[in-house]
Write an enzyme that holds these catalytic residues in place. Structure first.
Site, PDB file in Angstrom:
ATOM      1  N   SER A  10       2.686  38.473  39.191  1.00  0.00           N
ATOM      2  CA  SER A  10       1.667  37.612  39.791  1.00  0.00           C
ATOM      3  C   SER A  10       0.295  37.886  39.190  1.00  0.00           C
ATOM      4  CB  SER A  10       1.632  37.824  41.307  1.00  0.00           C
ATOM      5  OG  SER A  10       0.595  37.081  41.900  1.00  0.00           O
ATOM      6  N   ASP A  56       3.078  30.856  39.753  1.00  0.00           N
ATOM      7  CA  ASP A  56       2.575  31.952  40.582  1.00  0.00           C
ATOM      8  C   ASP A  56       1.847  31.422  41.804  1.00  0.00           C
ATOM      9  OD1 ASP A  56       1.781  34.781  41.146  1.00  0.00           O
ATOM     10  OD2 ASP A  56      -0.193  33.885  40.898  1.00  0.00           O
ATOM     11  N   LYS A  87      -1.777  35.407  35.776  1.00  0.00           N
ATOM     12  CA  LYS A  87      -3.104  34.775  35.860  1.00  0.00           C
ATOM     13  C   LYS A  87      -4.067  35.373  34.842  1.00  0.00           C
ATOM     14  CE  LYS A  87      -3.544  35.537  40.386  1.00  0.00           C
ATOM     15  NZ  LYS A  87      -2.249  35.813  41.021  1.00  0.00           N
ATOM     16  N   ARG A 118       5.262  34.433  49.286  1.00  0.00           N
ATOM     17  CA  ARG A 118       5.350  35.878  49.509  1.00  0.00           C
ATOM     18  C   ARG A 118       4.556  36.298  50.733  1.00  0.00           C
ATOM     19  NH1 ARG A 118       2.665  37.961  44.671  1.00  0.00           N
ATOM     20  NH2 ARG A 118       2.997  40.015  45.584  1.00  0.00           N
ATOM     21  N   HIS A 143      -8.920  43.256  38.593  1.00  0.00           N
ATOM     22  CA  HIS A 143      -8.089  42.778  39.686  1.00  0.00           C
ATOM     23  C   HIS A 143      -7.753  43.940  40.594  1.00  0.00           C
ATOM     24  CE1 HIS A 143      -5.585  39.636  41.513  1.00  0.00           C
ATOM     25  NE2 HIS A 143      -4.790  40.639  41.872  1.00  0.00           N
TER      26      HIS A 143
END
Length: 423
Positions: A182, A160, A186, A167, A81
């Site tokens: 966040s 989320d 996930k 956001r 990520h």
């Protein structure tokens, strides 16, 4: 408990306990906590922050708001990520590349936040590509292909998914606690064995300084390890866009170039490094050098490109080569010199103004608009050479001057700034 009282507690710098976080997140998913109340809470968190325990509790509640993905094989499950930045298209290359190396990559990605592009928006530039799959559908793709890239659904970390959109349009993106919760909610829901985190440092991302990026990297590593997910943060440069292409279809095209064994060297190098970290973490390779050599061969042979095309096909996409872009307009250098710096906010704002990003959550995205930068910081430029190219849609690009030149040589910026050991 009253939602307003909990917002007030955070506004005044207080700490919420596990029961209070669960009340807020369950209430938000159930409709008892409204969007405007959650927006107020997000702003309070932005200014007051979350301590490590609060971040872990919020992450846990977000995971528990939905289901976890089932394992479909005995292969290691890994993912990468990024905290986001201009031109960051690594996910599109990394997932199919690692799938060629006997690991499963169940990638749950997001849309653009602020000026940064989103992996889902890029993939949706491909006609027919479906980013919303059921757990059964995504599991089938993973079993058959070895990777998928989808968005969080109402089944996976739904809290989320809703907060993520808020956001983006309430100027509360750049919060270490919210970013950590966040991302990890996930990834934990994906039942991973290892995660590599690409923490971007610079004006084209959310962490402009090495100090802020280090704080986020430490938060991700510590909360991830506490939750049972080995997390390896790598800090990389984002004081300039990654690669040449910025924009949705534009970045898909550059990803295809890298998957064909070409493309910008910095995109290839970062993809190989992050992928190698995961192969070593799951003992699929003994060291980074060996892992990078294996991965490079998968790129150069075309195997990773074929895997990408299989994933796109299985997710409903129709890809027959490079995607069409908007009307092209070049700007050339008026004098010779060296590239001293790149105005990343100006580039991001220009793409949003042309429709390539969102001002509010319901805005459509025009995939064909974008910008190419033909040089990186430290490069020599001669008079008359193209500096940047704009691809316009129905809305013209506003006047921009994203490249600052120097009459004296400028050192190139390092790509990898720091690596922190995982747990």
């Amino acid at each position: 408990m009253l939602t307003a009282n909990l917002i007030r507690t955070k506004r005044d710098g207080g700490v919420l306990n596990a029961e209070q976080w669960r009340f807020l997140i369950e209430g938000y998913c159930g409709g008892e906590v409204t969007d405007y109340q959650m927006s107020a809470l997000a702003m309070a968190i932005f200014f007051r922050g979350l301590d490590r325990r609060e971040t872990a509790e919020l992450t846990r509640c977000m995971v528990d708001s939905g289901e976890r993905l089932p394992r479909v094989s005995d292969r290691p499950r890994v993912d990468k990520h990024s905290t986001g930045g201009l031109g960051d298209k690594v996910s599109l290359i990394l997932a199919p590349l690692l799938a060629c190396c006997d690991v499963d990559v169940p990638m749950i990605s997001g849309r653009g936040l602020g000026r940064t592009g989103g992996t889902l928006d890029k993939l949706e530039s491909i006609p027919g590509y479906q980013t919303q799959l059921s757990i059964e559908q995504s599991s089938r793709v993973l079993k058959d292909v070895g990777c998928f890239i989808v968005g969080a659904t109402e089944s996976i970390a739904p809290a989320d998914r809703r907060l993520y959109g808020l956001r983006d349009v309430t100027a509360t993106v750049e919060s270490v606690g919210l970013i950590t919760a966040s991302i990890l909610s996930k990834k934990l829901a994906a039942s991973l064995d290892a995660l590599v985190m690409d923490v971007k440092v610079g004006s084209a991302g959310f962490m402009p300084s090495i100090q802020q990026a280090t704080e986020l990297a430490d938060s991700l590593r510590e909360v991830g390890v506490e939750a049972g997910l080995p997390t390896i943060p790598v800090l990389s440069d984002m004081d300039q866009p990654l690669g040449r292409a910025i924009g949705n279809a534009n970045e898909v095209n550059e990803s295809l170039d890298v998957l064909d064994g070409g493309g910008p060297e910095e995109v290839r190098a970062l993809t190989l490094r992050l992928s190698a970290e995961l192969l070593v973490a799951t003992k699929q390779a003994g060291d980074l050098q060996t892992a990078e050599g294996l991965l490079a061969r998968k790129l150069d042979s075309g195997e990773a490109r074929q895997r990408f095309e299989r994933m796109v096909h299985e997710q409903g996409g129709k890809l027959s080569g490079h995607l069409p872009l908007g009307k092209q307009r070049d700007t050339v250098a008026e004098r010779s010199g060296w590239v001293e710096s790149i105005d990343c906010p100006a580039i991001g704002d220009a793409i949003i103004s042309m429709g390539g990003g969102r001002r509010k959550t319901t805005d459509p995205v025009e995939p064909s608009v974008g910008i190419d930068l033909h040089f990186r910081v430290g490069d020599r430029v001669e008079t008359g050479q193209p500096l940047w190219t704009v691809y316009e849609g129905q809305v013209a690009c506003p006047p921009i001057q994203p490249v600052r030149m120097s009459e004296t040589s400028v050192p190139a910026r390092p790509l990898i700034l720091q690596r922190k050991s995982g747990g």
